[in-house]
Design a protein around this motif. Sequence first.
Motif, PDB file in Angstrom:
ATOM      1  N   ALA A 286      28.800  13.153  -5.707  1.00 60.20           N
ATOM      2  CA  ALA A 286      28.075  11.909  -5.445  1.00 60.20           C
ATOM      3  C   ALA A 286      28.448  10.868  -6.493  1.00 60.20           C
ATOM      4  CB  ALA A 286      26.568  12.155  -5.492  1.00 60.20           C
ATOM      5  N   PHE A 287      28.205   9.601  -6.159  1.00 61.78           N
ATOM      6  CA  PHE A 287      28.348   8.537  -7.143  1.00 61.78           C
ATOM      7  C   PHE A 287      27.178   8.610  -8.110  1.00 61.78           C
ATOM      8  CE2 PHE A 287      30.398   6.591  -3.342  1.00 61.78           C
ATOM      9  CZ  PHE A 287      31.693   6.603  -3.842  1.00 61.78           C
ATOM     10  N   VAL A 288      27.348   8.073  -9.303  1.00 63.72           N
ATOM     11  CA  VAL A 288      26.278   8.043 -10.299  1.00 63.72           C
ATOM     12  C   VAL A 288      25.181   7.112  -9.790  1.00 63.72           C
ATOM     13  CG1 VAL A 288      25.678   7.437 -12.661  1.00 63.72           C
ATOM     14  CG2 VAL A 288      27.913   8.453 -12.158  1.00 63.72           C
ATOM     15  N   GLY A 289      23.940   7.560  -9.798  1.00 60.58           N
ATOM     16  CA  GLY A 289      22.840   6.713  -9.360  1.00 60.58           C
ATOM     17  C   GLY A 289      21.650   7.529  -8.920  1.00 60.58           C
ATOM     18  N   GLY A 290      20.713   6.848  -8.276  1.00 56.38           N
ATOM     19  CA  GLY A 290      19.500   7.495  -7.790  1.00 56.38           C
ATOM     20  C   GLY A 290      18.398   6.481  -7.573  1.00 56.38           C
ATOM     21  N   ARG A 291      17.170   6.957  -7.612  1.00 59.64           N
ATOM     22  CA  ARG A 291      16.000   6.126  -7.320  1.00 59.64           C
ATOM     23  C   ARG A 291      15.602   5.268  -8.519  1.00 59.64           C
ATOM     24  NH1 ARG A 291       9.870   7.903  -6.014  1.00 59.64           N
ATOM     25  NH2 ARG A 291       9.188   5.840  -5.387  1.00 59.64           N
ATOM     26  N   VAL A 292      15.282   4.022  -8.242  1.00 62.72           N
ATOM     27  CA  VAL A 292      14.764   3.108  -9.261  1.00 62.72           C
ATOM     28  C   VAL A 292      13.253   3.300  -9.314  1.00 62.72           C
ATOM     29  CG1 VAL A 292      14.518   0.700  -9.965  1.00 62.72           C
ATOM     30  CG2 VAL A 292      16.604   1.448  -8.792  1.00 62.72           C
ATOM     31  N   GLU A 293      12.738   3.594 -10.497  1.00 64.55           N
ATOM     32  CA  GLU A 293      11.294   3.778 -10.653  1.00 64.55           C
ATOM     33  C   GLU A 293      10.579   2.439 -10.479  1.00 64.55           C
ATOM     34  OE1 GLU A 293       9.904   6.695 -10.800  1.00 64.55           O
ATOM     35  OE2 GLU A 293      11.816   7.748 -10.964  1.00 64.55           O
ATOM     36  N   GLU A 294       9.325   2.499 -10.127  1.00 64.96           N
ATOM     37  CA  GLU A 294       8.535   1.305  -9.824  1.00 64.96           C
ATOM     38  C   GLU A 294       8.477   0.325 -10.991  1.00 64.96           C
ATOM     39  OE1 GLU A 294       6.658  -0.951  -7.032  1.00 64.96           O
ATOM     40  OE2 GLU A 294       7.347   1.078  -6.674  1.00 64.96           O
ATOM     41  N   ASP A 295       8.493   0.836 -12.226  1.00 65.96           N
ATOM     42  CA  ASP A 295       8.312  -0.033 -13.395  1.00 65.96           C
ATOM     43  C   ASP A 295       9.616  -0.345 -14.126  1.00 65.96           C
ATOM     44  OD1 ASP A 295       8.702   2.560 -14.236  1.00 65.96           O
ATOM     45  OD2 ASP A 295       7.325   2.408 -15.920  1.00 65.96           O
ATOM     46  N   GLU A 296      10.792  -0.093 -13.515  1.00 66.58           N
ATOM     47  CA  GLU A 296      12.041  -0.360 -14.212  1.00 66.58           C
ATOM     48  C   GLU A 296      12.945  -1.280 -13.397  1.00 66.58           C
ATOM     49  OE1 GLU A 296      14.426   3.112 -15.050  1.00 66.58           O
ATOM     50  OE2 GLU A 296      14.261   3.800 -12.992  1.00 66.58           O
ATOM     51  N   SER A 297      13.868  -1.907 -14.088  1.00 73.07           N
ATOM     52  CA  SER A 297      14.829  -2.784 -13.428  1.00 73.07           C
ATOM     53  C   SER A 297      15.995  -1.952 -12.889  1.00 73.07           C
ATOM     54  CB  SER A 297      15.357  -3.823 -14.417  1.00 73.07           C
ATOM     55  OG  SER A 297      16.150  -3.193 -15.404  1.00 73.07           O
TER      56      SER A 297
ATOM     57  N   ASN B 291       0.814  -1.210   0.000  1.00 74.89           N
ATOM     58  CA  ASN B 291       0.000   0.000   0.000  1.00 74.89           C
ATOM     59  C   ASN B 291       0.854   1.269   0.000  1.00 74.89           C
ATOM     60  OD1 ASN B 291       0.985  -0.111   2.546  1.00 74.89           O
ATOM     61  ND2 ASN B 291      -0.979  -0.060   3.597  1.00 74.89           N
ATOM     62  N   ARG B 292       2.158   1.112  -0.050  1.00 76.78           N
ATOM     63  CA  ARG B 292       3.043   2.257  -0.209  1.00 76.78           C
ATOM     64  C   ARG B 292       4.144   1.871  -1.185  1.00 76.78           C
ATOM     65  NH1 ARG B 292       7.687   2.004   3.520  1.00 76.78           N
ATOM     66  NH2 ARG B 292       7.435   0.104   4.715  1.00 76.78           N
ATOM     67  N   PRO B 293       4.657   2.828  -1.929  1.00 77.60           N
ATOM     68  CA  PRO B 293       5.686   2.487  -2.922  1.00 77.60           C
ATOM     69  C   PRO B 293       6.976   2.024  -2.260  1.00 77.60           C
ATOM     70  CG  PRO B 293       5.349   4.851  -2.809  1.00 77.60           C
ATOM     71  CD  PRO B 293       4.322   4.228  -1.928  1.00 77.60           C
ATOM     72  N   ARG B 294       7.640   1.104  -2.944  1.00 80.90           N
ATOM     73  CA  ARG B 294       8.959   0.683  -2.472  1.00 80.90           C
ATOM     74  C   ARG B 294       9.957   1.747  -2.896  1.00 80.90           C
ATOM     75  NH1 ARG B 294      10.253  -4.752  -5.111  1.00 80.90           N
ATOM     76  NH2 ARG B 294       9.718  -3.462  -6.853  1.00 80.90           N
ATOM     77  N   LEU B 295      10.853   2.088  -2.005  1.00 81.02           N
ATOM     78  CA  LEU B 295      11.882   3.054  -2.330  1.00 81.02           C
ATOM     79  C   LEU B 295      13.188   2.294  -2.493  1.00 81.02           C
ATOM     80  CD1 LEU B 295      10.916   5.880   0.179  1.00 81.02           C
ATOM     81  CD2 LEU B 295      10.305   5.655  -2.222  1.00 81.02           C
ATOM     82  N   VAL B 296      13.614   2.149  -3.726  1.00 81.79           N
ATOM     83  CA  VAL B 296      14.824   1.404  -4.045  1.00 81.79           C
ATOM     84  C   VAL B 296      15.767   2.344  -4.779  1.00 81.79           C
ATOM     85  CG1 VAL B 296      15.784  -0.563  -5.296  1.00 81.79           C
ATOM     86  CG2 VAL B 296      13.528  -0.736  -4.234  1.00 81.79           C
ATOM     87  N   GLY B 297      17.025   2.308  -4.384  1.00 82.52           N
ATOM     88  CA  GLY B 297      18.027   3.138  -5.036  1.00 82.52           C
ATOM     89  C   GLY B 297      19.123   2.282  -5.629  1.00 82.52           C
ATOM     90  N   VAL B 298      19.865   2.870  -6.538  1.00 82.01           N
ATOM     91  CA  VAL B 298      20.971   2.173  -7.177  1.00 82.01           C
ATOM     92  C   VAL B 298      22.119   3.165  -7.326  1.00 82.01           C
ATOM     93  CG1 VAL B 298      20.177   2.688  -9.517  1.00 82.01           C
ATOM     94  CG2 VAL B 298      21.599   0.701  -9.120  1.00 82.01           C
ATOM     95  N   VAL B 299      23.332   2.652  -7.200  1.00 82.21           N
ATOM     96  CA  VAL B 299      24.505   3.500  -7.352  1.00 82.21           C
ATOM     97  C   VAL B 299      25.561   2.725  -8.134  1.00 82.21           C
ATOM     98  CG1 VAL B 299      25.549   2.814  -5.170  1.00 82.21           C
ATOM     99  CG2 VAL B 299      26.123   5.014  -6.138  1.00 82.21           C
ATOM    100  N   ALA B 300      26.323   3.434  -8.948  1.00 79.47           N
ATOM    101  CA  ALA B 300      27.419   2.824  -9.697  1.00 79.47           C
ATOM    102  C   ALA B 300      28.729   3.297  -9.087  1.00 79.47           C
ATOM    103  CB  ALA B 300      27.345   3.225 -11.164  1.00 79.47           C
ATOM    104  N   LEU B 301      29.520   2.365  -8.622  1.00 82.32           N
ATOM    105  CA  LEU B 301      30.844   2.663  -8.096  1.00 82.32           C
ATOM    106  C   LEU B 301      31.846   2.246  -9.165  1.00 82.32           C
ATOM    107  CD1 LEU B 301      32.611   3.619  -5.795  1.00 82.32           C
ATOM    108  CD2 LEU B 301      32.546   1.312  -4.875  1.00 82.32           C
ATOM    109  N   ILE B 302      32.459   3.217  -9.800  1.00 85.93           N
ATOM    110  CA  ILE B 302      33.323   2.957 -10.941  1.00 85.93           C
ATOM    111  C   ILE B 302      34.752   3.354 -10.575  1.00 85.93           C
ATOM    112  CG2 ILE B 302      33.764   3.519 -13.353  1.00 85.93           C
ATOM    113  CD1 ILE B 302      30.689   4.272 -13.393  1.00 85.93           C
ATOM    114  N   GLU B 303      35.636   2.354 -10.590  1.00 85.52           N
ATOM    115  CA  GLU B 303      37.041   2.565 -10.232  1.00 85.52           C
ATOM    116  C   GLU B 303      37.912   2.218 -11.424  1.00 85.52           C
ATOM    117  OE1 GLU B 303      41.007   1.301  -9.292  1.00 85.52           O
ATOM    118  OE2 GLU B 303      39.449  -0.136  -9.758  1.00 85.52           O
ATOM    119  N   HIS B 304      38.906   3.055 -11.690  1.00 86.04           N
ATOM    120  CA  HIS B 304      39.851   2.812 -12.783  1.00 86.04           C
ATOM    121  C   HIS B 304      41.196   3.387 -12.373  1.00 86.04           C
ATOM    122  CE1 HIS B 304      41.301   2.117 -16.806  1.00 86.04           C
ATOM    123  NE2 HIS B 304      41.713   3.372 -16.870  1.00 86.04           N
ATOM    124  N   ASP B 305      42.207   2.537 -12.358  1.00 86.63           N
ATOM    125  CA  ASP B 305      43.572   2.955 -12.008  1.00 86.63           C
ATOM    126  C   ASP B 305      43.632   3.698 -10.678  1.00 86.63           C
ATOM    127  OD1 ASP B 305      44.622   1.798 -14.273  1.00 86.63           O
ATOM    128  OD2 ASP B 305      44.643   3.664 -15.430  1.00 86.63           O
TER     129      ASP B 305
END
Length: 94
Positions: free
Chosen positions: A43-54, A14-28
């Motif tokens: 900030a790292f690249v990322g944010g909130r995952v919408e309800e209808d997306e992976s 009965n309430r939306p799920r709040l899911v976030g995603v972040v990309a931690l990218i390391e090189h050299d």
Amino acid sequence: MPSYYRDRSAPVPNRPRLVGVVALIEHDGCVLVDRRSDDGAWAFVGGRVEEDESVLGALHRFFARDDLAALDLWPAATPIRDAYLAFDGTPLIT
């Protein structure tokens, strides 16, 4: 209270799920960070995952938004899934 963990027949929350995603990218030894447009913080690249997306779809959206799509990181990407627990120790998401 019944447990609906991984139960496909569970009722819709009965309430939306709040899911976030972040990309931690390391090189050299360097880590990619992005300056936020709303408050200027780093900030790292990322944010909130919408309800209808992976999660992967959300990462693609954030990379396109931040003009990072040309980096071609997807073949080397390693998704890390983590479980978050509620205060009572029950899993929220995996």
